[in-house]
Design an enzyme around this catalytic site. Structure first.
Site, PDB file in Angstrom:
ATOM      1  N   LYS A 185      12.746 -15.034 -10.444  1.00  0.00           N
ATOM      2  CA  LYS A 185      12.303 -14.037 -11.125  1.00  0.00           C
ATOM      3  C   LYS A 185      11.447 -14.552 -12.389  1.00  0.00           C
ATOM      4  O   LYS A 185      10.558 -13.792 -12.709  1.00  0.00           O
ATOM      5  CB  LYS A 185      13.970 -13.650 -11.826  1.00  0.00           C
ATOM      6  CG  LYS A 185      14.531 -12.829 -11.167  1.00  0.00           C
ATOM      7  CD  LYS A 185      13.927 -11.383 -11.036  1.00  0.00           C
ATOM      8  CE  LYS A 185      14.504 -10.543  -9.486  1.00  0.00           C
ATOM      9  NZ  LYS A 185      14.304 -11.267  -8.280  1.00  0.00           N
ATOM     10  N   GLU A 195       7.686 -15.068 -10.712  1.00  0.00           N
ATOM     11  CA  GLU A 195       7.124 -13.607 -10.231  1.00  0.00           C
ATOM     12  C   GLU A 195       6.784 -12.873 -11.795  1.00  0.00           C
ATOM     13  O   GLU A 195       5.742 -12.203 -11.600  1.00  0.00           O
ATOM     14  CB  GLU A 195       7.992 -12.838  -9.223  1.00  0.00           C
ATOM     15  CG  GLU A 195       9.177 -12.340  -9.608  1.00  0.00           C
ATOM     16  CD  GLU A 195       9.717 -11.242  -8.583  1.00  0.00           C
ATOM     17  OE1 GLU A 195      10.882 -11.410  -8.557  1.00  0.00           O
ATOM     18  OE2 GLU A 195       8.980 -10.634  -8.106  1.00  0.00           O
ATOM     19  N   ARG A 236       3.960  -0.278  -4.695  1.00  0.00           N
ATOM     20  CA  ARG A 236       3.747  -0.707  -3.462  1.00  0.00           C
ATOM     21  C   ARG A 236       2.329  -1.665  -3.319  1.00  0.00           C
ATOM     22  O   ARG A 236       1.966  -2.103  -2.585  1.00  0.00           O
ATOM     23  CB  ARG A 236       3.698   0.325  -2.341  1.00  0.00           C
ATOM     24  CG  ARG A 236       4.954   1.099  -2.291  1.00  0.00           C
ATOM     25  CD  ARG A 236       4.784   2.143  -1.163  1.00  0.00           C
ATOM     26  NE  ARG A 236       4.718   1.581   0.249  1.00  0.00           N
ATOM     27  CZ  ARG A 236       5.686   1.454   0.852  1.00  0.00           C
ATOM     28  NH1 ARG A 236       6.884   1.769   0.634  1.00  0.00           N
ATOM     29  NH2 ARG A 236       5.652   1.028   2.128  1.00  0.00           N
ATOM     30  N   ASN A 250      -2.151   1.433   5.661  1.00  0.00           N
ATOM     31  CA  ASN A 250      -1.100   0.414   5.338  1.00  0.00           C
ATOM     32  C   ASN A 250      -1.021  -0.213   6.320  1.00  0.00           C
ATOM     33  O   ASN A 250      -0.539   0.289   7.563  1.00  0.00           O
ATOM     34  CB  ASN A 250       0.117   1.144   4.715  1.00  0.00           C
ATOM     35  CG  ASN A 250       1.203   0.273   4.417  1.00  0.00           C
ATOM     36  OD1 ASN A 250       0.750  -1.145   4.216  1.00  0.00           O
ATOM     37  ND2 ASN A 250       2.533   0.619   4.414  1.00  0.00           N
ATOM     38  N   GLY A 251      -1.041  -1.509   6.350  1.00  0.00           N
ATOM     39  CA  GLY A 251      -0.853  -2.564   7.636  1.00  0.00           C
ATOM     40  C   GLY A 251      -2.109  -3.252   7.738  1.00  0.00           C
ATOM     41  O   GLY A 251      -3.021  -3.484   7.020  1.00  0.00           O
ATOM     42  N   LYS A 256       5.752  -4.211  -3.701  1.00  0.00           N
ATOM     43  CA  LYS A 256       7.458  -4.025  -3.714  1.00  0.00           C
ATOM     44  C   LYS A 256       7.827  -4.275  -2.190  1.00  0.00           C
ATOM     45  O   LYS A 256       8.810  -4.932  -1.820  1.00  0.00           O
ATOM     46  CB  LYS A 256       7.751  -2.714  -4.109  1.00  0.00           C
ATOM     47  CG  LYS A 256       8.931  -2.523  -3.956  1.00  0.00           C
ATOM     48  CD  LYS A 256       9.884  -3.224  -5.305  1.00  0.00           C
ATOM     49  CE  LYS A 256      11.372  -2.914  -5.226  1.00  0.00           C
ATOM     50  NZ  LYS A 256      12.213  -3.969  -5.638  1.00  0.00           N
ATOM     51  N   TRP A 279      -2.451  -2.780  -1.868  1.00  0.00           N
ATOM     52  CA  TRP A 279      -2.250  -4.299  -1.915  1.00  0.00           C
ATOM     53  C   TRP A 279      -3.379  -4.735  -0.868  1.00  0.00           C
ATOM     54  O   TRP A 279      -3.223  -4.592   0.445  1.00  0.00           O
ATOM     55  CB  TRP A 279      -0.963  -4.469  -1.458  1.00  0.00           C
ATOM     56  CG  TRP A 279      -0.529  -5.872  -1.884  1.00  0.00           C
ATOM     57  CD1 TRP A 279      -0.079  -6.494  -2.914  1.00  0.00           C
ATOM     58  CD2 TRP A 279      -0.380  -6.731  -0.887  1.00  0.00           C
ATOM     59  NE1 TRP A 279       0.233  -7.632  -2.948  1.00  0.00           N
ATOM     60  CE2 TRP A 279       0.088  -8.132  -1.605  1.00  0.00           C
ATOM     61  CE3 TRP A 279      -0.805  -6.893   0.454  1.00  0.00           C
ATOM     62  CZ2 TRP A 279       0.256  -9.206  -1.207  1.00  0.00           C
ATOM     63  CZ3 TRP A 279      -0.486  -8.164   1.057  1.00  0.00           C
ATOM     64  CH2 TRP A 279       0.118  -9.497   0.339  1.00  0.00           C
ATOM     65  N   CYS A 304       0.838  -1.154   0.031  1.00  0.00           N
ATOM     66  CA  CYS A 304       0.173   0.001   0.152  1.00  0.00           C
ATOM     67  C   CYS A 304       1.048   1.319  -0.245  1.00  0.00           C
ATOM     68  O   CYS A 304       1.766   1.160   0.567  1.00  0.00           O
ATOM     69  CB  CYS A 304      -1.096   0.106   1.253  1.00  0.00           C
ATOM     70  SG  CYS A 304      -2.138  -1.208   1.220  1.00  0.00           S
ATOM     71  N   GLU A 323      17.645 -17.781  -7.736  1.00  0.00           N
ATOM     72  CA  GLU A 323      17.181 -16.565  -8.044  1.00  0.00           C
ATOM     73  C   GLU A 323      16.621 -16.551  -9.425  1.00  0.00           C
ATOM     74  O   GLU A 323      15.685 -15.751  -9.772  1.00  0.00           O
ATOM     75  CB  GLU A 323      18.324 -15.528  -7.915  1.00  0.00           C
ATOM     76  CG  GLU A 323      18.067 -14.021  -8.233  1.00  0.00           C
ATOM     77  CD  GLU A 323      17.003 -13.461  -7.628  1.00  0.00           C
ATOM     78  OE1 GLU A 323      16.389 -14.003  -6.522  1.00  0.00           O
ATOM     79  OE2 GLU A 323      16.834 -12.229  -7.872  1.00  0.00           O
ATOM     80  N   HIS A 376      18.308 -37.078  -7.189  1.00  0.00           N
ATOM     81  CA  HIS A 376      17.584 -37.503  -5.886  1.00  0.00           C
ATOM     82  C   HIS A 376      16.202 -37.298  -6.200  1.00  0.00           C
ATOM     83  O   HIS A 376      15.283 -37.561  -5.244  1.00  0.00           O
ATOM     84  CB  HIS A 376      18.294 -37.045  -4.856  1.00  0.00           C
ATOM     85  CG  HIS A 376      19.435 -37.406  -4.455  1.00  0.00           C
ATOM     86  ND1 HIS A 376      19.976 -38.641  -4.204  1.00  0.00           N
ATOM     87  CD2 HIS A 376      20.471 -36.382  -4.716  1.00  0.00           C
ATOM     88  CE1 HIS A 376      21.306 -38.562  -4.045  1.00  0.00           C
ATOM     89  NE2 HIS A 376      21.887 -37.352  -4.201  1.00  0.00           N
TER      90      HIS A 376
HETATM   91  C1  F6R Z   1      11.824 -10.525  -5.708  1.00  0.00           C
HETATM   92  C2  F6R Z   1      11.742  -9.602  -4.663  1.00  0.00           C
HETATM   93  C3  F6R Z   1      11.268 -10.195  -3.411  1.00  0.00           C
HETATM   94  C4  F6R Z   1      12.248  -9.346  -2.118  1.00  0.00           C
HETATM   95  C5  F6R Z   1      11.589  -9.583  -0.839  1.00  0.00           C
HETATM   96  C6  F6R Z   1      12.463  -8.691   0.409  1.00  0.00           C
HETATM   97  O1  F6R Z   1      12.142 -10.091  -6.859  1.00  0.00           O
HETATM   98  O2  F6R Z   1      11.926  -8.284  -4.909  1.00  0.00           O
HETATM   99  O3  F6R Z   1      11.444 -11.358  -3.063  1.00  0.00           O
HETATM  100  O4  F6R Z   1      13.592  -9.594  -2.540  1.00  0.00           O
HETATM  101  O5  F6R Z   1      10.357  -9.305  -0.719  1.00  0.00           O
HETATM  102  O6  F6R Z   1      12.244  -7.490   0.200  1.00  0.00           O
HETATM  103  P1  F6R Z   1      13.298  -6.603   1.118  1.00  0.00           P
HETATM  104  O7  F6R Z   1      14.605  -6.778   0.016  1.00  0.00           O
HETATM  105  O8  F6R Z   1      12.819  -5.220   0.620  1.00  0.00           O
HETATM  106  O9  F6R Z   1      13.339  -7.022   2.412  1.00  0.00           O
END
Ligand code: F6R
Length: 615
Positions: A488, A491, A27, A101-102, A610, A75, A2, A484, A507
């Site tokens: 990517k 998501e 956000r 937010n929260g 984010k 969100w 949010c 990673e 395995h």
């Molecule tokens: C994936 C991504 C998330 C963040 C995770 C932690 O691309 O961005 O997996 O890495 O939500 O976020 P931070 O680093 O802000 O604690």
């Protein structure tokens, strides 16, 4: 999670708030809304879907012009993404508007109480109770800030709240507990936002709000008090990046821009770390060298991409300091009763500095007497503020939801921390540290070179757009890189993607291999431990024999992989431990292009946000 904006000044509040929301849309983007004070009343508009839906609604039904207002991009937590659940929420008389937010954990009890007193609540959200409680307290006190303090004292959970009241013109009131809120101070105007990006085009002068504080914003100044009403100390700071850093700068997506910014981000994160005597320095270290010498284990806590950075850090920390290092998902950490004491050093890695899981993990660690060192990209955010030491990554603002440049700079920061521990504890000689720093200093150019050769990776990604599954394999530091790469792709492209340690394949997961299944393999340098390299070459042969289409990422000059690679992606040769800094880049480009080819929203993937400020 949010985005919140508040404004009071002499400009059109609607324009300022909408521009701020645009910057905060990363956000949360499942609904948006605004409220302005105008003509002695309050006018609001809100709409499910992205901000563009709200923009259209405002063209069809314009709001009156006012110079005090609030806005929200959501969100969803409580209640689906509908017009009715969108913020702001108003009381029954439509005099107060609140954005949040929260999560308010005791909202059900409060809602029942309000219903008994005759309030009609129309949404499924936890937020709406706050609008009604504020209306009650305001009619009792005639003071919006006092009403906010009284209400906050009754709330449980994590929240940022921002409110305006039609009977309190030229005033915006905000409150925060465990959720981000920053104040911007301009000439005759003031701003409130979840992130400075919302007001950076107007002012770079900001104020950090502490936990359990209420802020009153007026044109001529800002007042901060605790929830108990006592005046609070105000900590001002200057934002050291400007509005252009938060723009797309000619790229189609923020993600593309942020991938391209990686060479600079890596170089900036290294800047100024070596003092004239050749010793490493970190940003804010309130842990003495003696305390660091007494540490007997390192525990890294983080989520998502930052967790993958932590997995890579483990290899460097154990190799360079000979200290055991555990890496734990922050969301699991405090629930398993981890063994911690004053001799454990906990490293919390977070781009945003607001991730609730990581924040809770670090608080748990501090309660057990451990020291916490934060690796963070956001100055003044909660995680570094609550830590004993901080190393800031200088990636600049990361707006795309999928983390790219923050990841590379987190890796650089982890290597620096590992070297710093080696320096303080005497497990690494000064010349050895400087040799690694020299290698790190070259990485920025190497990343640049990788970026210049990405066209074949993009072309390959486009040919795979119709596939259902892509697997990723790696060994040693290549294993977290594989994780990673898979994250990517999940998501962004919404595909089934999984990362495996290449040795684990036999395995179980090898059963997944079928004709033409794309498998990306991150190959360690043959110049490092050749046994690792030889093993992975065998793994590639095993999957190819079973029909996999192999996409091999290998360093320049590694000819052994050529016969087994259906597609070969070359990366520059680097020292073994530093390879993730170059090997991850093609995987970011690959995921971004595949998502684009599948018609997905690259910067705002579905269901995500984010900054994850709920547990
Ligand atoms: C994936 C991504 C998330 C963040 C995770 C932690 O691309 O961005 O997996 O890495 O939500 O976020 P931070 O680093 O802000 O604690």
């Amino acid at each position: 999670m949010c985005g919140i904006v508040g404004y009071v000044g002499s400009q059109s509040a609607l324009d300022v708030v909408m521009a701020g929301l645009k910057r905060l849309e990363y956000r949360g983007y499942d609904s948006a809304g605004v409220a302005v004070l105008a003509d002695g009343g309050l006018a609001a508009a809100k709409k499910a879907g992205k901000l563009v839906n709200l923009e259209k609604a405002l063209v069809e039904g314009p709001l009156p012009t006012g110079s005090t207002g609030v806005g929200h991009t959501r969100w969803a937590t409580h209640g689906g993404p509908t017009d009715g659940n969108a913020h702001p929420h108003l009381d029954n008389a439509g005099r107060v508007a609140v954005v949040h937010n929260g999560i308010i954990e005791n909202f059900a009890v409060l809602r029942a109480e309000l219903a008994e007193r005759g309030h009609e609540l129309t949404s499924e959200t936890d937020t709406e109770v706050v609008a009604h409680l504020l209306a009650e307290e305001f009619s009792a006190t005639g003071d919006l800030a006092e009403a906010m303090r009284l209400v906050c004292r009754r709330l449980e959970g994590a929240f940022t709240l921002v409110a305006v009241h039609a009977d309190a013109p030229d005033l915006v009131v905000g409150a925060r507990r465990n959720s981000p809120l920053v104040v911007g101070v301009g000439e005759g105007e003031a701003f409130l936002a979840s992130d400075v990006a919302a007001f950076i085009a107007h002012t770079r002068s900001a104020i950090e709000l502490g936990q359990d504080q209420v802020v009153e914003l007026r044109r001529d100044g800002v007042t901060v008090t605790g929830f108990d009403g006592r005046p609070a100390e105000v900590r001002s700071y200057h934002v050291d990046w400007d509005a252009s850093a938060a723009e797309k700068g000619g790229y189609d997506y923020f993600m593309l821009k942020e991938i391209a910014e990686q060479p600079k981000a890596v170089a900036d994160t290294l800047l100024g770390r070596i003092d004239p005597s050749g010793s490493l320095t970190l940003d804010e270290v309130r842990i003495s060298p003696q305390e660091l010498r007494e540490v007997d284990k390192v525990v890294i806590v983080a989520c998502g991409t930052a967790f993958h950075a932590g997995l890579i850090a483990k290899y460097a920390i154990e190799h360079w300091t000979r200290m055991p290092c555990e890496v734990e998902l922050a969301s699991e950490f405090r629930y398993r009763d981890p063994i911690l004491d004053g001799r454990s050093l906990v490293i919390a890695i977070s781009q945003s500095g607001e991730t609730m899981d990581t924040l809770m993990a670090l608080r748990h660690a501090r309660e057990q007497g451990s020291k916490v060192l934060a690796i963070c990209n956001t100055n003044g955010s909660t995680i570094p503020r609550e830590s004993d030491a901080v190393l800031y990554t200088h990636a600049g603002p990361e707006v795309a939801v999928a983390s790219t440049k923050a990841f590379l700079t987190q890796l650089v920061a982890c290597y620096l921390v590992a070297l710093y521990l080696g320096q303080v504890r005497g497990t690494k000689w000064g010349d050895e540290i400087q040799a690694v720093i020299r290698d790190l200093s070259r990485i920025s150019e190497e990343v640049d070179r990788v970026l210049e050769t990405m066209e074949p990776v993009r072309a390959l990604a486009r040919t795979l757009a119709a596939k259902d599954t892509v697997l990723f394999l790696g060994r040693h530091v290549g294993y977290p890189v594989a994780l990673e790469g898979a994250l990517k792709l999940k998501e962004l492209a919404y595909m089934h993607a999984e990362g495996f340690a290449a040795g684990e394949l036999k395995h179980g997961p090898i059963a997944l291999i079928e004709e033409d299944l794309p498998v990306v393999v991150v190959v360690p340098s043959p110049r490092g431990r050749s046994v690792l390299h030889d093993k992975i070459v065998s793994n590639i042969q095993e999957i190819r024999a079973r029909g996999a289409r192999t996409i091999v990422i290998a360093e320049e000059g590694d000819e052994a992989v050529v016969p087994y690679a259906d597609h070969l992606i070359r990366i520059p040769a680097t020292p073994t431990l530093l390879q993730p800094l170059v090997a991850t880049v093609p995987l970011q480009v690959f995921a971004c292009e595949l998502a684009t080819a599948r018609g997905n929203e690259v910067d705002q993937p579905r269901n995500l946000a984010k900054s994850v400020t709920v547990e």
